[in-house]
Scaffold this motif. Structure first.
Motif, PDB file in Angstrom:
ATOM      1  N   THR A  57       0.678  -0.887   0.070  1.00 14.72           N
ATOM      2  CA  THR A  57       0.070  -0.085   0.336  1.00 14.72           C
ATOM      3  C   THR A  57       1.028   1.644  -0.016  1.00 14.72           C
ATOM      4  O   THR A  57       0.267   2.387  -0.669  1.00 14.72           O
ATOM      5  CB  THR A  57      -0.588   0.118   0.740  1.00 14.72           C
ATOM      6  OG1 THR A  57      -0.393  -0.793   2.545  1.00 14.72           O
ATOM      7  CG2 THR A  57      -1.937  -1.003   0.761  1.00 14.72           C
ATOM      8  N   ASP A  58       2.310   1.241   0.834  1.00 13.39           N
ATOM      9  CA  ASP A  58       3.066   2.233   0.348  1.00 13.39           C
ATOM     10  C   ASP A  58       3.292   2.872  -0.842  1.00 13.39           C
ATOM     11  O   ASP A  58       3.478   3.800  -1.619  1.00 13.39           O
ATOM     12  CB  ASP A  58       4.007   2.268   1.312  1.00 13.39           C
ATOM     13  CG  ASP A  58       4.020   2.472   3.085  1.00 13.39           C
ATOM     14  OD1 ASP A  58       2.156   2.720   3.639  1.00 13.39           O
ATOM     15  OD2 ASP A  58       4.926   2.224   4.053  1.00 13.39           O
ATOM     16  N   THR A  59       3.439   1.562  -1.327  1.00  9.30           N
ATOM     17  CA  THR A  59       4.307   1.460  -2.140  1.00  9.30           C
ATOM     18  C   THR A  59       3.223   2.037  -3.660  1.00  9.30           C
ATOM     19  O   THR A  59       3.542   3.606  -4.538  1.00  9.30           O
ATOM     20  CB  THR A  59       4.856   0.385  -3.244  1.00  9.30           C
ATOM     21  OG1 THR A  59       6.133   0.244  -1.897  1.00  9.30           O
ATOM     22  CG2 THR A  59       5.252   0.396  -4.581  1.00  9.30           C
ATOM     23  N   ASP A  61       0.761   4.157  -3.039  1.00 11.14           N
ATOM     24  CA  ASP A  61       0.518   5.096  -2.658  1.00 11.14           C
ATOM     25  C   ASP A  61       1.902   6.432  -3.308  1.00 11.14           C
ATOM     26  O   ASP A  61       1.466   7.135  -3.895  1.00 11.14           O
ATOM     27  CB  ASP A  61       0.202   5.865  -1.614  1.00 11.14           C
ATOM     28  CG  ASP A  61      -1.147   5.252  -0.760  1.00 11.14           C
ATOM     29  OD1 ASP A  61      -1.963   4.540  -1.702  1.00 11.14           O
ATOM     30  OD2 ASP A  61      -1.096   5.183   0.377  1.00 11.14           O
TER      31      ASP A  61
END
Length: 102
Positions: A57-59, A61
């Motif tokens: 999810t961080d990537t 985003d």
């Protein structure tokens, strides 16, 4: 006891076609991302291999925040544990038949 996990996922990133090469170069800077394909229409297939789901999810985003990225969509996510990876390396003992063999 926590199992060591590997999360394998794929994304389709849609970018403005005239900025395809620039965005590809930016995505290639992510340690956990590999580009598998792209199209002149501005679509990029990215595969991520991460230690946990939060990195995915961080990537996503981070890619969405890149200039000229229109959207990023998760299309596949698989979780492998250290145990399942070890088991997949064991010799297979199953028998199979080709259609028509008796």
């Amino acid at each position: 006891m926590a199992l060591n996990e590997v999360h394998i996922s794929s994304l389709v990133v849609h970018v403005l076609p005239e900025h395809l090469n620039v965005v590809k170069a930016q995505i290639e800077q992510f340690d956990n991302a590999e580009i598998y394909a792209d199209s002149p229409e501005g679509k990029i297939v990215v595969v991520l291999e991460t230690a946990h789901q939060g990195f995915i999810t961080d990537t996503i985003d981070a890619i969405n925040q890149l200039p000229n990225v229109l959207s990023t969509v998760l299309v596949y996510h698989q979780i492998e544990t250290e145990q399942s990876l070890q088991e997949s390396n064991l010799p297979k003992t199953t028998n199979s038949q080709v259609e028509g063999d008796v």
